[in-house]
Write a protein that holds these residues in place. Structure first.
Motif, short mmCIF file in Angstrom:
data_model
loop_
_atom_site.label_atom_id
_atom_site.label_comp_id
_atom_site.label_asym_id
_atom_site.label_seq_id
_atom_site.Cartn_x
_atom_site.Cartn_y
_atom_site.Cartn_z
N ILE A 44 26.91 64.59 32.48
CA ILE A 44 27.20 65.56 31.42
C ILE A 44 28.68 65.89 31.35
O ILE A 44 29.29 65.92 30.26
CB ILE A 44 26.36 66.84 31.62
CG1 ILE A 44 24.87 66.53 31.37
CG2 ILE A 44 26.83 67.95 30.68
CD1 ILE A 44 23.94 67.69 31.67
N TYR A 84 28.75 75.97 37.94
CA TYR A 84 28.03 75.31 36.85
C TYR A 84 26.69 76.02 36.61
O TYR A 84 25.88 76.16 37.53
CB TYR A 84 27.76 73.84 37.18
CG TYR A 84 29.02 73.05 37.45
CD1 TYR A 84 29.63 72.32 36.44
CD2 TYR A 84 29.59 73.04 38.72
CE1 TYR A 84 30.79 71.60 36.69
CE2 TYR A 84 30.75 72.32 38.97
CZ TYR A 84 31.35 71.61 37.95
OH TYR A 84 32.50 70.90 38.20
N MET A 86 23.45 75.45 34.38
CA MET A 86 22.79 74.48 33.50
C MET A 86 21.48 75.07 33.00
O MET A 86 20.59 75.40 33.79
CB MET A 86 22.55 73.17 34.27
CG MET A 86 22.11 72.00 33.41
SD MET A 86 22.48 70.40 34.17
CE MET A 86 21.89 70.61 35.86
N TYR A 125 31.42 76.41 34.08
CA TYR A 125 30.84 75.55 33.05
C TYR A 125 29.46 76.08 32.70
O TYR A 125 28.56 76.09 33.55
CB TYR A 125 30.72 74.11 33.54
CG TYR A 125 32.04 73.38 33.70
CD1 TYR A 125 32.48 72.48 32.73
CD2 TYR A 125 32.83 73.61 34.81
CE1 TYR A 125 33.69 71.82 32.88
CE2 TYR A 125 34.06 72.95 34.97
CZ TYR A 125 34.48 72.07 34.00
OH TYR A 125 35.67 71.42 34.14
N ILE A 127 26.37 75.26 30.55
CA ILE A 127 25.84 74.05 29.90
C ILE A 127 24.47 74.35 29.31
O ILE A 127 23.52 74.64 30.04
CB ILE A 127 25.73 72.89 30.91
CG1 ILE A 127 27.12 72.60 31.52
CG2 ILE A 127 25.16 71.65 30.24
CD1 ILE A 127 27.05 71.73 32.76
N VAL A 141 27.55 65.58 22.91
CA VAL A 141 27.96 66.83 23.55
C VAL A 141 28.92 67.57 22.62
O VAL A 141 29.79 66.95 21.98
CB VAL A 141 28.65 66.57 24.91
CG1 VAL A 141 29.07 67.90 25.55
CG2 VAL A 141 27.75 65.80 25.86
N LEU A 162 29.42 73.96 27.13
CA LEU A 162 29.01 72.68 26.55
C LEU A 162 27.59 72.78 26.01
O LEU A 162 26.69 73.29 26.69
CB LEU A 162 29.06 71.57 27.60
CG LEU A 162 30.42 71.19 28.18
CD1 LEU A 162 30.71 72.01 29.43
CD2 LEU A 162 30.45 69.71 28.53
N VAL A 164 24.66 70.35 24.99
CA VAL A 164 24.23 68.96 25.12
C VAL A 164 23.08 68.71 24.16
O VAL A 164 22.08 69.44 24.16
CB VAL A 164 23.80 68.63 26.56
CG1 VAL A 164 23.40 67.16 26.67
CG2 VAL A 164 24.94 68.95 27.54
#
Length: 273
Positions: A44, A84, A86, A125, A127, A141, A162, A164
């Motif tokens: 990613i 991160y 996610m 990050y 995500i 992305v 981000l 996705v």
């Protein structure tokens, strides 16, 4: 067949239909599985030398009293101290940009302690893996970065968001990964790490037992939350009636209803009573 046996059969059927794109299954995929978290993040972020040194699922974050808490699907730290978050977002409302902003800000608060310099704040990050193409442009992305509008240059504050595209199926590593995120069977997956963990949770007796237990825990937690919400709604209704009557001071309303004085004040402001 008893009610418990029937529920177990329903859980087994639900388990067969689950995909990594379903957040409860995704959390189990990454639980105690740093290699898989590292593998997915490398694709990613498009950084093949990324090294993850820690990964937690269902990470609760609430540093400030009274602030809304969040529970992160998968929270990782790399060797450079970057963080991160996610998240699986199957519904469009779950991917609201304000939510991404909040997730990012909560990670900031969580990772800067008293006495530390602001420059010590790690890069983060956030995500969001969305089931549909949230921005509808067909991109794999969508990186969200702050820029200085006057200079046109990046703001470089270390915050990265981000989105996705879970619908993306290009012949790339990310396209193959999103294919795997939408598979219900390990045999249909491209990547070994994804397939092995999926096979364990769906076919290995220990993995199946673990998933069934988690689904039962989630069901019980949902029931508790429903009861709690019902009680809270009742407390608010009682407070509103007392406010409308005009016979009680706010402290009395708080004491009788069980709400905090702050909550009673907020109700008064919202309803303009």
């Amino acid at each position: 067949m008893t009610a418990k046996e029937k529920q177990h059969q329903e859980d087994l059927q639900r388990l067969r239909d689950l995909r990594p794109m379903d957040d409860d299954f995704m959390r189990c995929l990454f639980k105690d599985n740093i290699p898989l978290a590292e593998f997915v993040l490398r694709i990613i972020i498009d950084k093949q030398d990324l090294t993850i040194i820690g990964c937690e699922t269902q990470k609760d974050m609430k540093r400030l009293a009274g602030a809304r808490s969040i529970c992160l699907d998968a929270y990782g730290t790399d060797a450079a101290r970057k963080r991160y978050d996610m998240e699986i977002q199957r519904q469009e409302k779950g991917a609201d940009p304000h939510r991404a902003r909040y997730h990012s800000s909560v990670m900031d608060v969580e990772n800067l302690h008293s006495g530390q310099e602001f420059k010590e704040l790690p890069d983060t990050y956030t995500i969001f893996i969305t089931e549909k193409d949230f921005y509808g442009k067909g991109e794999p992305v969508y990186p969200i970065e702050r820029i200085n509008l006057a200079t046109g240059k990046p703001f470089e504050d270390g915050e990265h968001i981000l989105y996705v595209n879970g619908e993306y199926r290009g012949e790339t590593k990310l396209g193959k990964l999103m294919h795997d995120f939408n598979c219900t069977q390990a045999s249909d997956m491209n990547y070994k790490l994804m397939a092995e963990r999926t096979r364990y949770l769906k076919e290995n007796p220990k993995g199946v037992s673990e998933m069934c237990r988690i689904m039962e825990d989630m069901r019980n937690e949902s029931l508790k939350e429903g009861i709690k919400k019902g009680r809270k709604d009742g407390m608010k209704e009682a407070a509103l009636r007392m406010l409308a009557a005009g016979k009680y001071v706010l402290e009395e309303i708080a004491d009788i209803s069980g709400l905090s004085l702050e909550e009673v004040n907020q109700l008064k402001i919202e309803r303009k009573i």
